[in-house]
Design a protein around this motif. Structure first.
Motif, PDB file in Angstrom:
ATOM      1  N   MET A   1       8.282   6.602   8.459  1.00  0.00           N
ATOM      2  CA  MET A   1       8.995   6.839   7.201  1.00  0.00           C
ATOM      3  C   MET A   1       8.675   8.244   6.695  1.00  0.00           C
ATOM      4  SD  MET A   1       8.919   4.586   3.677  1.00  0.00           S
ATOM      5  CE  MET A   1       9.478   3.097   4.524  1.00  0.00           C
ATOM      6  N   GLY A   2       9.736   9.031   6.415  1.00  0.00           N
ATOM      7  CA  GLY A   2       9.553  10.391   5.943  1.00  0.00           C
ATOM      8  C   GLY A   2       9.014  10.440   4.517  1.00  0.00           C
ATOM      9  N   PHE A   3       8.525  11.625   4.152  1.00  0.00           N
ATOM     10  CA  PHE A   3       7.912  11.794   2.833  1.00  0.00           C
ATOM     11  C   PHE A   3       8.906  11.504   1.713  1.00  0.00           C
ATOM     12  CE2 PHE A   3       6.831  14.495  -0.812  1.00  0.00           C
ATOM     13  CZ  PHE A   3       5.548  14.049  -1.082  1.00  0.00           C
ATOM     14  N   PHE A   4      10.102  12.057   1.819  1.00  0.00           N
ATOM     15  CA  PHE A   4      11.081  11.866   0.751  1.00  0.00           C
ATOM     16  C   PHE A   4      11.554  10.419   0.666  1.00  0.00           C
ATOM     17  CE2 PHE A   4      11.418  16.434   1.628  1.00  0.00           C
ATOM     18  CZ  PHE A   4      11.226  16.925   0.343  1.00  0.00           C
ATOM     19  N   ARG A   5      11.556   9.727   1.774  1.00  0.00           N
ATOM     20  CA  ARG A   5      11.896   8.297   1.739  1.00  0.00           C
ATOM     21  C   ARG A   5      10.815   7.514   0.980  1.00  0.00           C
ATOM     22  NH1 ARG A   5      14.349   4.362   5.054  1.00  0.00           N
ATOM     23  NH2 ARG A   5      14.284   2.444   3.809  1.00  0.00           N
ATOM     24  N   ILE A   6       9.559   7.904   1.186  1.00  0.00           N
ATOM     25  CA  ILE A   6       8.465   7.250   0.449  1.00  0.00           C
ATOM     26  C   ILE A   6       8.602   7.524  -1.047  1.00  0.00           C
ATOM     27  CG2 ILE A   6       5.958   7.056   0.191  1.00  0.00           C
ATOM     28  CD1 ILE A   6       5.691   8.125   3.045  1.00  0.00           C
ATOM     29  N   VAL A   7       8.965   8.759  -1.395  1.00  0.00           N
ATOM     30  CA  VAL A   7       9.157   9.110  -2.802  1.00  0.00           C
ATOM     31  C   VAL A   7      10.249   8.241  -3.418  1.00  0.00           C
ATOM     32  CG1 VAL A   7       9.969  10.920  -4.367  1.00  0.00           C
ATOM     33  CG2 VAL A   7       8.314  11.484  -2.572  1.00  0.00           C
ATOM     34  N   LEU A   8      11.348   8.044  -2.691  1.00  0.00           N
ATOM     35  CA  LEU A   8      12.437   7.197  -3.201  1.00  0.00           C
ATOM     36  C   LEU A   8      11.977   5.756  -3.367  1.00  0.00           C
ATOM     37  CD1 LEU A   8      15.484   8.571  -1.161  1.00  0.00           C
ATOM     38  CD2 LEU A   8      14.998   8.902  -3.593  1.00  0.00           C
ATOM     39  N   GLU A   9      11.199   5.270  -2.413  1.00  0.00           N
ATOM     40  CA  GLU A   9      10.671   3.904  -2.519  1.00  0.00           C
ATOM     41  C   GLU A   9       9.728   3.760  -3.713  1.00  0.00           C
ATOM     42  OE1 GLU A   9      11.404   1.208  -0.865  1.00  0.00           O
ATOM     43  OE2 GLU A   9      12.797   2.172   0.518  1.00  0.00           O
ATOM     44  N   GLU A  10       8.955   4.791  -3.983  1.00  0.00           N
ATOM     45  CA  GLU A  10       8.049   4.765  -5.131  1.00  0.00           C
ATOM     46  C   GLU A  10       8.842   4.742  -6.445  1.00  0.00           C
ATOM     47  OE1 GLU A  10       4.170   5.319  -5.276  1.00  0.00           O
ATOM     48  OE2 GLU A  10       4.778   4.009  -3.654  1.00  0.00           O
ATOM     49  N   PHE A  11       9.876   5.570  -6.502  1.00  0.00           N
ATOM     50  CA  PHE A  11      10.737   5.549  -7.685  1.00  0.00           C
ATOM     51  C   PHE A  11      11.367   4.168  -7.875  1.00  0.00           C
ATOM     52  CE2 PHE A  11      11.052  10.297  -7.802  1.00  0.00           C
ATOM     53  CZ  PHE A  11      10.784  10.441  -9.155  1.00  0.00           C
ATOM     54  N   LYS A  12      11.801   3.572  -6.770  1.00  0.00           N
ATOM     55  CA  LYS A  12      12.428   2.253  -6.837  1.00  0.00           C
ATOM     56  C   LYS A  12      11.420   1.209  -7.319  1.00  0.00           C
ATOM     57  CE  LYS A  12      15.064   1.317  -3.385  1.00  0.00           C
ATOM     58  NZ  LYS A  12      15.498   0.907  -2.016  1.00  0.00           N
ATOM     59  N   SER A  13      10.189   1.300  -6.858  1.00  0.00           N
ATOM     60  CA  SER A  13       9.154   0.346  -7.273  1.00  0.00           C
ATOM     61  C   SER A  13       8.850   0.472  -8.756  1.00  0.00           C
ATOM     62  CB  SER A  13       7.873   0.579  -6.465  1.00  0.00           C
ATOM     63  OG  SER A  13       8.088   0.354  -5.087  1.00  0.00           O
ATOM     64  N   ILE A  14       8.864   1.703  -9.258  1.00  0.00           N
ATOM     65  CA  ILE A  14       8.562   1.929 -10.676  1.00  0.00           C
ATOM     66  C   ILE A  14       9.698   1.441 -11.561  1.00  0.00           C
ATOM     67  CG2 ILE A  14       8.217   3.718 -12.436  1.00  0.00           C
ATOM     68  CD1 ILE A  14       6.719   5.337 -10.274  1.00  0.00           C
ATOM     69  N   PHE A  15      10.925   1.856 -11.253  1.00  0.00           N
ATOM     70  CA  PHE A  15      12.046   1.572 -12.139  1.00  0.00           C
ATOM     71  C   PHE A  15      12.662   0.190 -11.929  1.00  0.00           C
ATOM     72  CE2 PHE A  15      11.766   6.169 -12.368  1.00  0.00           C
ATOM     73  CZ  PHE A  15      11.881   6.382 -13.736  1.00  0.00           C
TER      74      PHE A  15
END
Length: 377
Positions: A1-15
């Motif tokens: 999993m790429g870095f930006f994909r992880i960032v998107l997943e983190e945003f999804k987990s938060i919101f």
């Protein structure tokens, strides 16, 4: 999993998590607007008191007039019964009582010391201080008038100026001498610190809870350093927006001074946000239940506020407490921002706090990676 994909997943987990949204978004907004509300007028004035005039003479009435003329005090009631005045104080209709004794004018004319008693509600320290200041200034004014009258009665001549040097104090770092620039500037920084750490802690705790229930997510499948960096980046982006709101809008709304240059401010601000985010990530990795995050933050908030150095002087803090709070980003953030924004210091003068923030950020990141690797074994 790429870095930006992880960032998107983190945003999804938060919101997608209502609890985290409430702490990070709603909490930061509510505290920013509700906490300063009682202090929006900055200084306390026109506080209602009652005067119990047992003397009922020309001098007592003049004293009442002078007290009412002060900006701090509003003489709402002139009574002749202390019991009645006390009932008003207990009902919250007034905040203080001044008791002028019988024989007040006669004692003054005979040059006999007389005592004026006052009672003030000390539950609100700012109100207490305002009422006491107003009463004292009125008493000093009438005292000076009596002294001047006695000089003329004795045939003396009072010089217009008796002091060769006259002091003219100027509140350099707090022109209004009120609460806004004294404490609110630091409290708003502290609010950002607490909500960021609590939100990051809740995110990590929710994922730990899922792991204990046998649920595997993206956070188990990516590299430890990549996950830590992505989570720090997500909270940095969220709180970068809050910094724009707080320092760009709310400081203007509340009239808080900002003397720092934009480059110096953002160099220090970025270090502060990254340090808070890295501590929040580490904080979340060691929590087993999401509720612990806000509970610990709430319990620690008051002791931390008194350890920041803007309410209680740093010089009077025990050395072991001062050493402990140096590992809290808020300590360096609050002291750095106050010196830059309120006192006009350059970045070079707060480099000690800047280096601490950078060092703590690196330390928390390393510890976070170590904790993740230990948990995966």
């Amino acid at each position: 999993m790429g870095f930006f994909r992880i960032v998107l997943e983190e945003f999804k987990s938060i919101f997608s998590n209502t609890s985290i949204i409430f702490v990070v978004i709603i909490g930061s907004l509510l505290y920013a607007f509700l906490y300063p509300a009682p202090y929006k007028n900055d200084i306390v004035d026109s506080q209602k008191i009652a005067v119990v005039d047992n003397d009922n003479t020309t001098l007592s009435k003049e004293l009442i007039f002078l007290i009412h003329s002060t900006p701090q005090v509003d003489v709402a009631y002139t009574l002749y019964s202390f019991t009645e005045a006390r009932k008003l104080l207990e009902r919250g209709q007034i905040y203080g009582i001044l008791d002028i004794p019988n024989g007040f004018q006669a004692d003054v004319n005979r040059q006999v010391p007389t005592t004026l008693s006052y009672s003030v509600n000390a539950s609100y320290f700012l109100i207490y201080g305002a009422v006491v200041e107003g009463i004292h200034s009125a008493i000093e004014a009438i005292n000076d008038k009596i002294k001047l009258k006695r000089i003329y009665q004795k045939g003396g001549v009072k010089e217009t100026k008796t002091d060769l040097i006259v002091s003219n104090p100027i509140a350099l770092f707090n022109p209004s001498e009120g609460y806004i620039n004294y404490a609110l500037a630091a409290i708003l920084v502290f609010i950002l610190h607490q909500t960021m750490i609590a939100g990051a802690g809740m995110l990590g705790a929710f994922q730990n809870q899922k792991n204990s229930n046998g649920i595997v997510g993206y956070w188990n499948e990516v590299g430890a350093l990549k996950l830590v960096m992505a989570r720090i980046s997500v909270f940095f982006l969220i709180y970068f927006v809050f910094f724009l709101l707080y320092f760009g809008f709310l400081f203007q709304v509340y009239g808080i001074q900002i003397h720092s240059g934009i480059v110096s401010f953002w160099c220090f601000g970025i270090a502060f946000i990254l340090c808070c985010a890295s501590l929040g990530v580490l904080y979340g990795l060691v929590l087993k239940h999401p509720a612990f995050s806000t509970q610990i933050i709430l319990i620690s908030s008051l002791p931390l506020v008194f350890s920041m150095g803007f309410i209680w002087p740093i010089e009077l803090l025990p050395k072991y407490i001062l050493w402990i709070v140096k590992f809290v980003p808020a300590f360096h953030g609050v002291n750095g921002f106050i010196r830059m924004n309120q006192m006009g210091a350059s970045l070079s003068l707060v480099m000690g706090h800047f280096y601490w923030l950078c060092g703590l950020c690196i330390l928390f990141m390393i510890l976070s990676v170590i904790v993740i690797k230990i948990k995966r074994k």
